[in-house]
Design an enzyme around this catalytic site. Structure first.
Site, PDB file in Angstrom:
ATOM      1  N   ARG A  57     -34.173  18.886  35.925  1.00 12.91           N
ATOM      2  CA  ARG A  57     -34.568  19.870  34.912  1.00 12.91           C
ATOM      3  C   ARG A  57     -36.070  20.072  34.848  1.00 12.91           C
ATOM      4  O   ARG A  57     -36.549  21.111  34.411  1.00 12.91           O
ATOM      5  CB  ARG A  57     -33.987  19.475  33.549  1.00 12.91           C
ATOM      6  CG  ARG A  57     -32.495  19.757  33.477  1.00 12.91           C
ATOM      7  CD  ARG A  57     -31.837  18.985  32.402  1.00 12.91           C
ATOM      8  NE  ARG A  57     -31.871  17.555  32.689  1.00 12.91           N
ATOM      9  CZ  ARG A  57     -31.456  16.624  31.872  1.00 12.91           C
ATOM     10  NH1 ARG A  57     -31.013  16.956  30.704  1.00 12.91           N
ATOM     11  NH2 ARG A  57     -31.502  15.360  32.234  1.00 12.91           N
TER      12      ARG A  57
ATOM     13  N   GLU B 280     -31.712   2.682  32.117  1.00 12.75           N
ATOM     14  CA  GLU B 280     -31.130   1.834  31.077  1.00 12.75           C
ATOM     15  C   GLU B 280     -30.070   0.898  31.681  1.00 12.75           C
ATOM     16  O   GLU B 280     -30.027  -0.282  31.392  1.00 12.75           O
ATOM     17  CB  GLU B 280     -30.512   2.717  30.001  1.00 12.75           C
ATOM     18  CG  GLU B 280     -30.304   1.992  28.706  1.00 12.75           C
ATOM     19  CD  GLU B 280     -29.860   2.944  27.609  1.00 12.75           C
ATOM     20  OE1 GLU B 280     -29.932   4.173  27.805  1.00 12.75           O
ATOM     21  OE2 GLU B 280     -29.441   2.431  26.559  1.00 12.75           O
TER      22      GLU B 280
HETATM   23  P1  AMP Z   1     -36.709   8.427  31.074  1.00 18.48           P
HETATM   24  O1  AMP Z   1     -35.952   7.376  30.348  1.00 18.48           O
HETATM   25  O2  AMP Z   1     -37.938   8.890  30.323  1.00 18.48           O
HETATM   26  O3  AMP Z   1     -37.054   8.025  32.485  1.00 18.48           O
HETATM   27  O4  AMP Z   1     -35.741   9.685  31.165  1.00 18.48           O
HETATM   28  C1  AMP Z   1     -35.053   9.901  32.334  1.00 18.48           C
HETATM   29  C2  AMP Z   1     -34.613  11.339  32.501  1.00 18.48           C
HETATM   30  O5  AMP Z   1     -33.401  11.468  31.824  1.00 18.48           O
HETATM   31  C3  AMP Z   1     -35.583  12.404  32.008  1.00 18.48           C
HETATM   32  O6  AMP Z   1     -35.825  13.274  33.097  1.00 18.48           O
HETATM   33  C4  AMP Z   1     -34.835  13.121  30.908  1.00 18.48           C
HETATM   34  O7  AMP Z   1     -34.716  14.487  31.232  1.00 18.48           O
HETATM   35  C5  AMP Z   1     -33.440  12.514  30.904  1.00 18.48           C
HETATM   36  N1  AMP Z   1     -33.087  11.973  29.595  1.00 18.48           N
HETATM   37  C6  AMP Z   1     -33.166  10.702  29.189  1.00 18.48           C
HETATM   38  N2  AMP Z   1     -32.686  10.548  27.944  1.00 18.48           N
HETATM   39  C7  AMP Z   1     -32.308  11.784  27.557  1.00 18.48           C
HETATM   40  C8  AMP Z   1     -31.728  12.313  26.351  1.00 18.48           C
HETATM   41  N3  AMP Z   1     -31.461  11.531  25.297  1.00 18.48           N
HETATM   42  N4  AMP Z   1     -31.454  13.633  26.300  1.00 18.48           N
HETATM   43  C9  AMP Z   1     -31.722  14.424  27.351  1.00 18.48           C
HETATM   44  N5  AMP Z   1     -32.256  13.992  28.510  1.00 18.48           N
HETATM   45  C10 AMP Z   1     -32.546  12.693  28.614  1.00 18.48           C
END
Ligand code: AMP
Length: 171
Positions: free
Chosen positions: A58, A95
């Site tokens: 995205r 996670e």
């Molecule tokens: P991160 O934990 O910051 O590495 O997030 C990983 C990816 O997953 C990012 O590119 C976000 O677009 C997506 N992402 C993580 N958590 C969410 C959430 N709660 N809602 C939407 N997208 C998420």
């Protein structure tokens, strides 16, 4: 801007895992005013960059639009296994489990270039952090990260410090 993003975000409970509140920005990007407003605000935030890097998948939507507005090129940071060799690869933790981000190891000169990383949502910061390490291994200067929505309670900003992070909305 805050209201526009909030009103065009679809909230989905317990996706993709129980307990996760998923923020789906599809309605925002599909809206003519929404896409224009987000593009303008992110372009203002990252002005001065000479390359915009977007994270699979995205982040590509935002990165291409912002790069066009700034008059820079765009770099797609791909999930592992999508690009032909040779690649530079960077593992990172999710996670549950692990993932890899990759960029081409040849064909683009990144040494000394001022690169900004953009994505739709900042959650734990793991993917932006991996993208930063990847770009820095290639010699780029990562000046900041910019996202549409920041899930502040997940601590992504703290993980990425001292990298400056700009978000258009906190959730
Ligand atoms: P991160 O934990 O910051 O590495 O997030 C990983 C990816 O997953 C990012 O590119 C976000 O677009 C997506 N992402 C993580 N958590 C969410 C959430 N709660 N809602 C939407 N997208 C998420």
């Amino acid at each position: 801007m805050d209201d526009l993003i909030a009103s065009l975000t679809r909230e989905v409970a317990d996706f993709p895992t129980p307990g996760t509140q998923f923020k789906d920005l599809t309605p925002l990007f599909a809206d003519r005013r929404g896409l224009a407003a987000v593009t303008d605000a992110l372009a203002d935030a990252v002005a001065g960059a000479d390359l915009v890097a977007g994270i699979d998948a995205r982040g590509f939507l935002v990165a291409g639009a912002v790069a066009t507005r700034l008059g820079t090129g765009v770099l797609a940071i791909r999930k592992g296994g999508k690009l032909p060799p040779p690649v530079l690869a960077e593992p990172y933790n999710l996670e549950y489990g692990a993932a890899i981000l990759e960029i081409p190891a040849s064909g683009i000169e990144l040494a000394g270039r001022r690169v900004v990383i953009v994505d739709d949502v900042l959650a734990t910061g793991g993917s932006v952090g991996a993208a930063q390490r990847l770009l820095e291994h290639a010699g780029a200067v990562v000046t900041m990260a910019a996202v549409v929505l920041e899930l502040a309670e997940l601590g992504g900003r703290e993980l990425l410090a001292p990298l400056p992070v700009r978000s258009l909305r906190l959730a």
